[in-house]
Design a protein around this motif. Sequence first.
Motif, PDB file in Angstrom:
ATOM      1  N   UNK A   1       0.824  -1.189   0.000  1.00 13.20           N
ATOM      2  CA  UNK A   1       0.000   0.000   0.000  1.00 13.20           C
ATOM      3  C   UNK A   1       0.867   1.250   0.000  1.00 13.20           C
ATOM      4  N   UNK A   2       1.958   1.293   0.762  1.00 14.50           N
ATOM      5  CA  UNK A   2       2.898   2.383   0.592  1.00 14.50           C
ATOM      6  C   UNK A   2       3.023   3.351   1.749  1.00 14.50           C
ATOM      7  N   UNK A   3       3.805   4.370   1.479  1.00 12.12           N
ATOM      8  CA  UNK A   3       4.112   5.410   2.452  1.00 12.12           C
ATOM      9  C   UNK A   3       3.252   6.636   2.190  1.00 12.12           C
ATOM     10  N   UNK A   4       3.106   7.447   3.241  1.00  7.32           N
ATOM     11  CA  UNK A   4       2.295   8.660   3.158  1.00  7.32           C
ATOM     12  C   UNK A   4       3.145   9.834   3.638  1.00  7.32           C
ATOM     13  N   UNK A   5       3.111  10.915   2.882  1.00  9.51           N
ATOM     14  CA  UNK A   5       3.809  12.138   3.259  1.00  9.51           C
ATOM     15  C   UNK A   5       2.921  12.918   4.218  1.00  9.51           C
ATOM     16  N   UNK A   6       3.467  13.279   5.374  1.00  8.71           N
ATOM     17  CA  UNK A   6       2.732  14.061   6.370  1.00  8.71           C
ATOM     18  C   UNK A   6       3.213  15.506   6.280  1.00  8.71           C
ATOM     19  N   UNK A   7       2.263  16.410   6.066  1.00 10.58           N
ATOM     20  CA  UNK A   7       2.578  17.833   5.992  1.00 10.58           C
ATOM     21  C   UNK A   7       2.189  18.508   7.297  1.00 10.58           C
TER      22      UNK A   7
ATOM     23  N   UNK B   1      -4.964  15.260   1.746  1.00  7.49           N
ATOM     24  CA  UNK B   1      -4.658  16.262   0.731  1.00  7.49           C
ATOM     25  C   UNK B   1      -4.571  15.613  -0.650  1.00  7.49           C
ATOM     26  N   UNK B   2      -3.948  14.440  -0.719  1.00  3.68           N
ATOM     27  CA  UNK B   2      -3.780  13.728  -1.996  1.00  3.68           C
ATOM     28  C   UNK B   2      -4.071  12.250  -1.790  1.00  3.68           C
ATOM     29  N   UNK B   3      -4.539  11.592  -2.862  1.00  2.00           N
ATOM     30  CA  UNK B   3      -4.652  10.136  -2.868  1.00  2.00           C
ATOM     31  C   UNK B   3      -4.347   9.650  -4.275  1.00  2.00           C
ATOM     32  N   UNK B   4      -4.052   8.364  -4.403  1.00  2.00           N
ATOM     33  CA  UNK B   4      -3.624   7.835  -5.706  1.00  2.00           C
ATOM     34  C   UNK B   4      -4.703   7.029  -6.421  1.00  2.00           C
ATOM     35  N   UNK B   5      -5.950   7.132  -5.975  1.00  2.00           N
ATOM     36  CA  UNK B   5      -7.042   6.430  -6.647  1.00  2.00           C
ATOM     37  C   UNK B   5      -7.361   5.068  -6.056  1.00  2.00           C
ATOM     38  N   UNK B   6      -6.553   4.593  -5.115  1.00  2.00           N
ATOM     39  CA  UNK B   6      -6.843   3.326  -4.449  1.00  2.00           C
ATOM     40  C   UNK B   6      -7.730   3.604  -3.242  1.00  2.00           C
ATOM     41  N   UNK B   7      -8.580   2.622  -2.920  1.00  2.00           N
ATOM     42  CA  UNK B   7      -9.522   2.817  -1.819  1.00  2.00           C
ATOM     43  C   UNK B   7      -9.333   1.760  -0.743  1.00  2.00           C
ATOM     44  N   UNK B   8      -9.408   2.215   0.511  1.00  2.00           N
ATOM     45  CA  UNK B   8      -9.356   1.323   1.652  1.00  2.00           C
ATOM     46  C   UNK B   8     -10.734   0.704   1.862  1.00  2.00           C
ATOM     47  N   UNK B   9     -11.771   1.542   1.797  1.00  2.00           N
ATOM     48  CA  UNK B   9     -13.174   1.142   1.827  1.00  2.00           C
ATOM     49  C   UNK B   9     -13.851   1.821   0.652  1.00  2.00           C
ATOM     50  N   UNK B  10     -15.085   1.496   0.431  1.00  2.00           N
ATOM     51  CA  UNK B  10     -15.804   2.017  -0.738  1.00  2.00           C
ATOM     52  C   UNK B  10     -15.706   3.533  -0.863  1.00  2.00           C
TER      53      UNK B  10
END
Length: 166
Positions: free
Chosen positions: A1-7, A34-43
């Motif tokens: 799933x990956x890493x997330x940048x925290x601002x 702020x941003x997402x890559x189009x993948x969903x955790x839930x609907x």
Amino acid sequence: MGKVLVLNASYEPLNITSWRRAVVLLLKGKAEQVEHNGKYLYAEFPLPTVIRLRYYVRVPYKEIPLTRRNILHRDSHSCQYCGYTGDDLTLDHVIPRSRGGGDSWENIVTACVRCNVRKGNRTPKEANMILDYPPRQPYSSLYFEVSKYLKTGLHDEWQKYVIGSS
């Protein structure tokens, strides 16, 4: 799933965290997506790639260690004299140690073996060799770390928050 940048609340990069920790911060209301890559955790819950804290966190300055790996990263794994980007890279003291040059961010650059031998125990000016970029210490340890992730191409949405770094 990956890493997330925290601002930070001011949109400055603050940290890199796991997607799980980012989701917890979102669910607790401590951050906003702020941003997402189009993948969903839930609907109806997109998996975040960049989140922003709702409160400002003061960050103390952290020194970046002077290591071979960090110098190679700063110089984009390329010779600072000829631009070579292969495996045979060495570290070169701009002002040789035998002539008073020390180990510092401003005096060490990446060089290919050929250029390092050609320069020898001289300064670049004496050897008639020009540096692509004058060596300098990276500004921020976080910008330095984030830029490593950007070079993989997996986190392109982070780019606009890290412009002008490292």
